[in-house]
Design a protein around this motif. Sequence first.
Motif, PDB file in Angstrom:
ATOM      1  N   ILE A  20     -17.647 -15.904 -12.702  1.00  0.00           N
ATOM      2  CA  ILE A  20     -18.365 -17.089 -13.176  1.00  0.00           C
ATOM      3  C   ILE A  20     -17.919 -18.348 -12.441  1.00  0.00           C
ATOM      4  N   TYR A  21     -16.620 -18.474 -12.195  1.00  0.00           N
ATOM      5  CA  TYR A  21     -16.113 -19.699 -11.589  1.00  0.00           C
ATOM      6  C   TYR A  21     -15.893 -19.577 -10.084  1.00  0.00           C
ATOM      7  N   GLY A  22     -16.355 -18.489  -9.507  1.00  0.00           N
ATOM      8  CA  GLY A  22     -16.393 -18.399  -8.049  1.00  0.00           C
ATOM      9  C   GLY A  22     -17.770 -18.830  -7.570  1.00  0.00           C
ATOM     10  N   GLN A  23     -18.144 -20.087  -7.865  1.00  0.00           N
ATOM     11  CA  GLN A  23     -19.530 -20.530  -7.738  1.00  0.00           C
ATOM     12  C   GLN A  23     -20.099 -20.393  -6.327  1.00  0.00           C
ATOM     13  N   THR A  24     -19.289 -20.601  -5.312  1.00  0.00           N
ATOM     14  CA  THR A  24     -19.820 -20.549  -3.956  1.00  0.00           C
ATOM     15  C   THR A  24     -20.427 -19.182  -3.662  1.00  0.00           C
ATOM     16  N   MET A  25     -19.696 -18.126  -3.936  1.00  0.00           N
ATOM     17  CA  MET A  25     -20.185 -16.792  -3.617  1.00  0.00           C
ATOM     18  C   MET A  25     -21.209 -16.299  -4.635  1.00  0.00           C
ATOM     19  N   THR A  26     -20.980 -16.576  -5.910  1.00  0.00           N
ATOM     20  CA  THR A  26     -21.914 -16.059  -6.907  1.00  0.00           C
ATOM     21  C   THR A  26     -23.293 -16.706  -6.781  1.00  0.00           C
ATOM     22  N   SER A  27     -23.346 -17.967  -6.378  1.00  0.00           N
ATOM     23  CA  SER A  27     -24.643 -18.601  -6.134  1.00  0.00           C
ATOM     24  C   SER A  27     -25.375 -17.906  -4.997  1.00  0.00           C
ATOM     25  N   LEU A  28     -24.646 -17.567  -3.945  1.00  0.00           N
ATOM     26  CA  LEU A  28     -25.257 -16.853  -2.826  1.00  0.00           C
ATOM     27  C   LEU A  28     -25.714 -15.458  -3.245  1.00  0.00           C
ATOM     28  N   ILE A  29     -24.927 -14.805  -4.083  1.00  0.00           N
ATOM     29  CA  ILE A  29     -25.288 -13.457  -4.542  1.00  0.00           C
ATOM     30  C   ILE A  29     -26.613 -13.481  -5.290  1.00  0.00           C
ATOM     31  N   ILE A  30     -26.801 -14.466  -6.171  1.00  0.00           N
ATOM     32  CA  ILE A  30     -28.070 -14.567  -6.900  1.00  0.00           C
ATOM     33  C   ILE A  30     -29.226 -14.703  -5.919  1.00  0.00           C
ATOM     34  N   LYS A  31     -29.060 -15.561  -4.928  1.00  0.00           N
ATOM     35  CA  LYS A  31     -30.132 -15.796  -3.955  1.00  0.00           C
ATOM     36  C   LYS A  31     -30.412 -14.538  -3.127  1.00  0.00           C
ATOM     37  N   ARG A  32     -29.350 -13.860  -2.706  1.00  0.00           N
ATOM     38  CA  ARG A  32     -29.525 -12.635  -1.920  1.00  0.00           C
ATOM     39  C   ARG A  32     -30.139 -11.517  -2.754  1.00  0.00           C
ATOM     40  N   ALA A  33     -29.772 -11.468  -4.034  1.00  0.00           N
ATOM     41  CA  ALA A  33     -30.281 -10.402  -4.897  1.00  0.00           C
ATOM     42  C   ALA A  33     -31.803 -10.426  -4.960  1.00  0.00           C
ATOM     43  N   ASN A  34     -32.378 -11.608  -4.917  1.00  0.00           N
ATOM     44  CA  ASN A  34     -33.839 -11.698  -4.964  1.00  0.00           C
ATOM     45  C   ASN A  34     -34.479 -11.024  -3.750  1.00  0.00           C
ATOM     46  N   ARG A  35     -33.779 -11.017  -2.640  1.00  0.00           N
ATOM     47  CA  ARG A  35     -34.297 -10.370  -1.423  1.00  0.00           C
ATOM     48  C   ARG A  35     -34.067  -8.866  -1.441  1.00  0.00           C
ATOM     49  N   TYR A  36     -32.895  -8.437  -1.891  1.00  0.00           N
ATOM     50  CA  TYR A  36     -32.512  -7.037  -1.711  1.00  0.00           C
ATOM     51  C   TYR A  36     -32.670  -6.148  -2.949  1.00  0.00           C
ATOM     52  N   SER A  40     -37.550 -21.783  -5.773  1.00  0.00           N
ATOM     53  CA  SER A  40     -37.693 -22.133  -4.359  1.00  0.00           C
ATOM     54  C   SER A  40     -36.394 -21.945  -3.581  1.00  0.00           C
ATOM     55  N   GLN A  41     -35.270 -21.812  -4.292  1.00  0.00           N
ATOM     56  CA  GLN A  41     -33.968 -21.666  -3.631  1.00  0.00           C
ATOM     57  C   GLN A  41     -33.568 -20.213  -3.421  1.00  0.00           C
ATOM     58  N   LEU A  42     -34.307 -19.287  -4.039  1.00  0.00           N
ATOM     59  CA  LEU A  42     -34.001 -17.871  -3.862  1.00  0.00           C
ATOM     60  C   LEU A  42     -34.401 -17.400  -2.473  1.00  0.00           C
ATOM     61  N   TYR A  43     -33.646 -16.436  -1.927  1.00  0.00           N
ATOM     62  CA  TYR A  43     -34.010 -15.864  -0.631  1.00  0.00           C
ATOM     63  C   TYR A  43     -35.130 -14.854  -0.851  1.00  0.00           C
ATOM     64  N   GLN A  44     -36.160 -14.963  -0.046  1.00  0.00           N
ATOM     65  CA  GLN A  44     -37.332 -14.123  -0.224  1.00  0.00           C
ATOM     66  C   GLN A  44     -37.250 -12.855   0.622  1.00  0.00           C
ATOM     67  N   PRO A  45     -37.825 -11.751   0.120  1.00  0.00           N
ATOM     68  CA  PRO A  45     -37.944 -10.568   0.982  1.00  0.00           C
ATOM     69  C   PRO A  45     -38.763 -10.925   2.221  1.00  0.00           C
ATOM     70  N   VAL A  46     -38.370 -10.354   3.349  1.00  0.00           N
ATOM     71  CA  VAL A  46     -39.063 -10.651   4.604  1.00  0.00           C
ATOM     72  C   VAL A  46     -40.162  -9.613   4.822  1.00  0.00           C
ATOM     73  N   ASP A  47     -41.387 -10.092   4.949  1.00  0.00           N
ATOM     74  CA  ASP A  47     -42.525  -9.200   5.157  1.00  0.00           C
ATOM     75  C   ASP A  47     -42.552  -8.778   6.627  1.00  0.00           C
ATOM     76  N   CYS A  48     -42.503  -7.478   6.867  1.00  0.00           N
ATOM     77  CA  CYS A  48     -42.393  -6.976   8.231  1.00  0.00           C
ATOM     78  C   CYS A  48     -43.453  -5.927   8.553  1.00  0.00           C
ATOM     79  N   GLU A  49     -43.813  -5.868   9.812  1.00  0.00           N
ATOM     80  CA  GLU A  49     -44.551  -4.729  10.339  1.00  0.00           C
ATOM     81  C   GLU A  49     -43.521  -3.723  10.824  1.00  0.00           C
ATOM     82  N   VAL A  50     -43.719  -2.452  10.509  1.00  0.00           N
ATOM     83  CA  VAL A  50     -42.772  -1.417  10.922  1.00  0.00           C
ATOM     84  C   VAL A  50     -43.360  -0.670  12.119  1.00  0.00           C
ATOM     85  N   ILE A  51     -42.602  -0.682  13.221  1.00  0.00           N
ATOM     86  CA  ILE A  51     -43.046  -0.020  14.452  1.00  0.00           C
ATOM     87  C   ILE A  51     -42.115   1.157  14.728  1.00  0.00           C
ATOM     88  N   GLU A  52     -42.675   2.330  14.921  1.00  0.00           N
ATOM     89  CA  GLU A  52     -41.877   3.511  15.228  1.00  0.00           C
ATOM     90  C   GLU A  52     -41.574   3.558  16.721  1.00  0.00           C
TER      91      GLU A  52
END
Length: 311
Positions: A66-82, A230-242
Motif C-alpha cells: 500500500i505504501y510503496g506508491q511508486t511501484m504500486t501505481s505503475l502496477i495498476i496502470k500496467r495491469a490494465n494492459r496485461y 485516462s492514466q491507465l496503460y492501454q492494450p496495444v492493438d496489433c496486426e500479427v504477421i507470421e
Amino acid sequence: MKYINILLVTLVACATAFSTQAQRAGEFMTVAAPEIPESINFCGDRVSFDRIDMAERLDREMTAVIYGQTMTSLIIKRANRYFPRLIEILKENNMPEDLIYLAVAESSLDINALSPAKAAGIWQFMAATGKQYGLEVNDDVDERYDPEKETVAACRYLRDAYSRYHNWATVCASYNAGTGRITNELSSQQVSNSFDLRLVSETSRYVFRIIAYKLFLENPKKFGYRIYSSQLYQPVDCEVIEVSQPVSNWVTWAKEHGITYMQLRDANPWIRSTKLPNASGKVYKVKVPKQDSLYRSKAGSTVYNRNWVVD
C-alpha cells in the motif's frame, strides 16, 4: 562544488523550516494501517488469518504494498494492459485467476524484467526452466519475454506443482524456492502446507506478498489511490504477421512494415537482436502495432476493472 554545497545547505534549511512549521500547525499526513481480513478465498482455497502469526505476516506485506506508491501505481496502470489477455490464458488452461498475482509479485508486470539471477519476463523464468517448459531461449530469441507464451509455460509449471502438493499456497511457495526444497522442508518439518514451514525470509514472505497484491488490486481506491481511466496503460492493438523465413535485419523489416525498430521491439520483446537466423523455418508471430494504437489521442480508453479508477 562550492555552489553545490551552498545549494544543499539551503535545501536542508528550507526542508527543516517547513517540517518545523508543519509540526507546529499539526499538519501531518494521515497514515492508516490496513485492515486484515479474518479469511480470504485464494485460488478456491480458504485461507484463515485468525492465527496471530498469519495476520501479522499479511499485515507486513499489505503495508509494504500500500505504501510503496511508486511501484504500486505503475502496477495498476500496467495491469490494465496485461490482465485481460493473461487472465484469459489462465482460464484457457483451467488455472485459478488468482495466480495472476504471482506474476505481479514476481515482476511488477514489467515484461522486460531481468533479475540479478537472470530470471526473465513477467513470470521470471530461468533459462533452463523456460526451455524445459517449451520456450525458446537464445541470443536472438528469448520467449521468456513473450508475456503470452511465458504465461502458457507458467501454467504448465504450476499444474505440475499442484499435482504434487494439492494446495495452491504451497505451489506458490515452491515457485519461489523450488519444488525440491519445499518438498524436503514439508517432510523434515512434518507439516502439510507452506504456511506452517520455517523458511528463509524471502520465501516465507512470498505467498503473503501475492495475497497482499490480490487484496490491493481488487480495490485500490479503498487504500486511497486515485487513478483516472485516462492514466491507465492501454492494450496495444496489433496486426500479427507470421514469419517463417530468416530475417537478416529487423530494423529494415520494421521500416518496411511502417514502424520503427524501437516500436517493433516494444511490441515483441522476445526479439533479442537485430536478426533472426531461423534455419529451421519455425513460424514466429510478430506483432506490428496499428498506428492508431500508438497515439493517446486515437487509441481510445478501456478499463479492465472499474475499481482501479475514480472516474
